[in-house]
Scaffold this motif. Structure first.
Motif, PDB file in Angstrom:
ATOM      1  N   PHE A 154      57.070 -37.320  52.982  1.00  0.00           N
ATOM      2  CA  PHE A 154      56.526 -36.900  51.703  1.00  0.00           C
ATOM      3  C   PHE A 154      55.682 -35.634  51.845  1.00  0.00           C
ATOM      4  N   PHE A 155      54.939 -35.531  52.971  1.00  0.00           N
ATOM      5  CA  PHE A 155      54.080 -34.367  53.183  1.00  0.00           C
ATOM      6  C   PHE A 155      54.858 -33.158  53.690  1.00  0.00           C
ATOM      7  N   PHE A 185      45.365 -41.937  48.499  1.00  0.00           N
ATOM      8  CA  PHE A 185      44.314 -42.801  47.964  1.00  0.00           C
ATOM      9  C   PHE A 185      44.759 -43.467  46.664  1.00  0.00           C
ATOM     10  N   VAL A 186      45.339 -42.686  45.756  1.00  0.00           N
ATOM     11  CA  VAL A 186      45.793 -43.235  44.471  1.00  0.00           C
ATOM     12  C   VAL A 186      46.873 -44.290  44.695  1.00  0.00           C
ATOM     13  N   GLY A 242      52.939 -29.595  38.150  1.00  0.00           N
ATOM     14  CA  GLY A 242      53.347 -30.117  39.460  1.00  0.00           C
ATOM     15  C   GLY A 242      52.470 -31.253  39.935  1.00  0.00           C
ATOM     16  N   PRO A 243      51.119 -31.094  39.947  1.00  0.00           N
ATOM     17  CA  PRO A 243      50.241 -32.187  40.374  1.00  0.00           C
ATOM     18  C   PRO A 243      50.362 -33.434  39.499  1.00  0.00           C
ATOM     19  N   ILE A 244      50.441 -33.243  38.165  1.00  0.00           N
ATOM     20  CA  ILE A 244      50.559 -34.407  37.273  1.00  0.00           C
ATOM     21  C   ILE A 244      51.846 -35.173  37.559  1.00  0.00           C
ATOM     22  N   LEU A 245      52.936 -34.439  37.771  1.00  0.00           N
ATOM     23  CA  LEU A 245      54.210 -35.087  38.086  1.00  0.00           C
ATOM     24  C   LEU A 245      54.108 -35.866  39.401  1.00  0.00           C
ATOM     25  N   SER A 246      53.423 -35.263  40.392  1.00  0.00           N
ATOM     26  CA  SER A 246      53.259 -35.949  41.679  1.00  0.00           C
ATOM     27  C   SER A 246      52.489 -37.258  41.512  1.00  0.00           C
ATOM     28  N   TYR A 247      51.383 -37.204  40.770  1.00  0.00           N
ATOM     29  CA  TYR A 247      50.585 -38.414  40.561  1.00  0.00           C
ATOM     30  C   TYR A 247      51.352 -39.458  39.746  1.00  0.00           C
ATOM     31  N   PHE A 248      52.104 -39.002  38.768  1.00  0.00           N
ATOM     32  CA  PHE A 248      52.900 -39.924  37.969  1.00  0.00           C
ATOM     33  C   PHE A 248      53.910 -40.675  38.841  1.00  0.00           C
ATOM     34  N   ILE A 262      53.768 -41.114  42.108  1.00  0.00           N
ATOM     35  CA  ILE A 262      53.054 -41.984  43.051  1.00  0.00           C
ATOM     36  C   ILE A 262      52.618 -43.282  42.376  1.00  0.00           C
ATOM     37  N   VAL A 263      52.066 -43.169  41.169  1.00  0.00           N
ATOM     38  CA  VAL A 263      51.619 -44.357  40.436  1.00  0.00           C
ATOM     39  C   VAL A 263      52.810 -45.248  40.100  1.00  0.00           C
ATOM     40  N   LEU A 264      53.891 -44.640  39.641  1.00  0.00           N
ATOM     41  CA  LEU A 264      55.085 -45.410  39.295  1.00  0.00           C
ATOM     42  C   LEU A 264      55.649 -46.128  40.525  1.00  0.00           C
TER      43      LEU A 264
END
Length: 360
Positions: free
Chosen positions: A19-20, A54-55, A131-137, A139-141
């Protein structure tokens, strides 16, 4: 269990590394070669990735169990939104800080792109956050789906364990019911021999001790060797033959190879008890036939006896208890691997039990 946890840790480490690393491989070559740009890009990249990790685990271990599992969806969306907003703001300030430091160190002419010769295109606030919002979305999903799947698997395993424990408890209760029933009938037989002052009384007591030893010590296991179960059956038949008259002929035969075969204990005794209870008469001739036949992994058990009405009904309390119990045990132990047929024709009562055995 430890091996499974080790595999889980390895899979998580490999997954996060992929992922990184994949986004870094997608960076254009000119940016990778520009060590100064990469130097200021990496801190923001690392901070963002640490927040993503973390999230992921905070959502997986705390938010989903505390809110989604308890159907508190509004509270869940509120707290996950606050968490993502906090991470985005912190990451934004970190990125702006290192971008400002880069501009101070390498200050180009204001409003001029030294590579292209004209001002750089404006980058909207939405474009920076997409881009960041999509990444967090994602990850949360992803973490929520894994948490829900893990909970379902855990719930299914708990239900299976409960069912297994329930079945084991039922089987134990049925065995406890069979043993006293068998003991009661056998003691009646010995009392009958003692009343006749038969020389066979002592031998009957010895046989009873052997039978009880088998019931107490051998039947605690889920399965016993078929040879031991047949030996137990022979002892029981020998004990029964001590009390019956010479008018009753008893035939017992075993056909086939019984080596390396196992079976649940005390399945045959109730049927044999039933045959002796209703198939004997003091004055009339009768015959009791008991046969066990093994063909491969298939076992066929047969009892056949005359029926004398003055002995009582076949479904009386004393006989019906053992037969009912063994039927329940068969349904639990061999749900799709047995057939039981009971027929009565012209005064002949016949039971046929077919079981698929496993190798011992």
């Amino acid at each position: 269990m430890k091996l499974t946890k080790a595999y889980s840790v390895v899979i998580q480490i490999v997954g996060w590394l992929l992922f990184f690393c994949v986004p870094l491989l997608a960076i254009p070559n000119f940016e990778i070669s520009d060590t100064q740009k990469l130097r200021y890009l990496m801190p923001s990249f690392l901070v963002n990735n640490l927040f993503l990790v973390f999230v992921f685990y905070f959502n997986f271990n705390f938010l989903v169990p505390k809110f989604i599992f308890k159907h508190r969806l509004y509270a869940y969306f509120f707290y996950i939104s606050l968490l993502i907003l906090f991470c985005l703001l912190v990451n934004h300030f970190v990125k702006e800080y290192f971008s400002l430091e880069q501009e101070i160190r390498n200050a180009p002419p204001r409003g001029f792109d030294r590579n292209l010769g004209h001002p750089p295109p404006p980058n909207s606030f939405f474009g920076k956050l997409f881009g960041p919002i999509l990444s967090y979305f994602l990850i949360v999903l992803f973490s929520s789906l894994i948490a829900l799947l893990s909970e379902k698997i855990k719930s299914d395993e708990e239900k299976k364990q409960i069912q297994l424990e329930k079945s084991a408890a039922e089987l134990s209760a049925l065995k406890l019911q069979i043993s006293p029933h068998f003991l009661f009938n056998t003691l009646n037989n010995i009392r009958w021999l003692a009343r006749k002052k038969s020389d066979a009384t002592e031998d009957a007591v010895v046989k009873l001790a052997t039978l009880l030893r088998y019931i107490i010590y051998q039947t605690n296991d889920e399965k016993v060797a078929l040879s031991k179960e047949i030996g137990h059956l022979k002892d029981f038949i020998g004990l029964q033959k001590m009390r019956i008259s010479e008018n009753t002929q008893v035939n017992f035969e075993v056909i086939g190879d019984i080596a390396n075969k196992t079976i649940e204990p005390l399945l045959f005794i109730p049927f044999v008890e039933n045959a002796f209870k209703f198939g004997t008469n003091e004055t009339l001739e009768s015959q009791i036939s008991i046969r066990i036949e093994i063909r491969g992994n298939s076992l066929s058990f047969l009892t056949e006896n005359n029926v004398f009405e003055n002995n009582g009904t076949k479904e009386s309390e004393s006989s019906g208890l053992g037969i009912t119990n063994v039927k329940q045990r068969l349904n639990l132990l061999y749900p799709n691997a047995h057939t039981l047929t009971v027929t009565e024709t012209a005064g002949i009562y016949k039971t046929t039990l077919n079981i698929k055995l496993s190798d011992g």
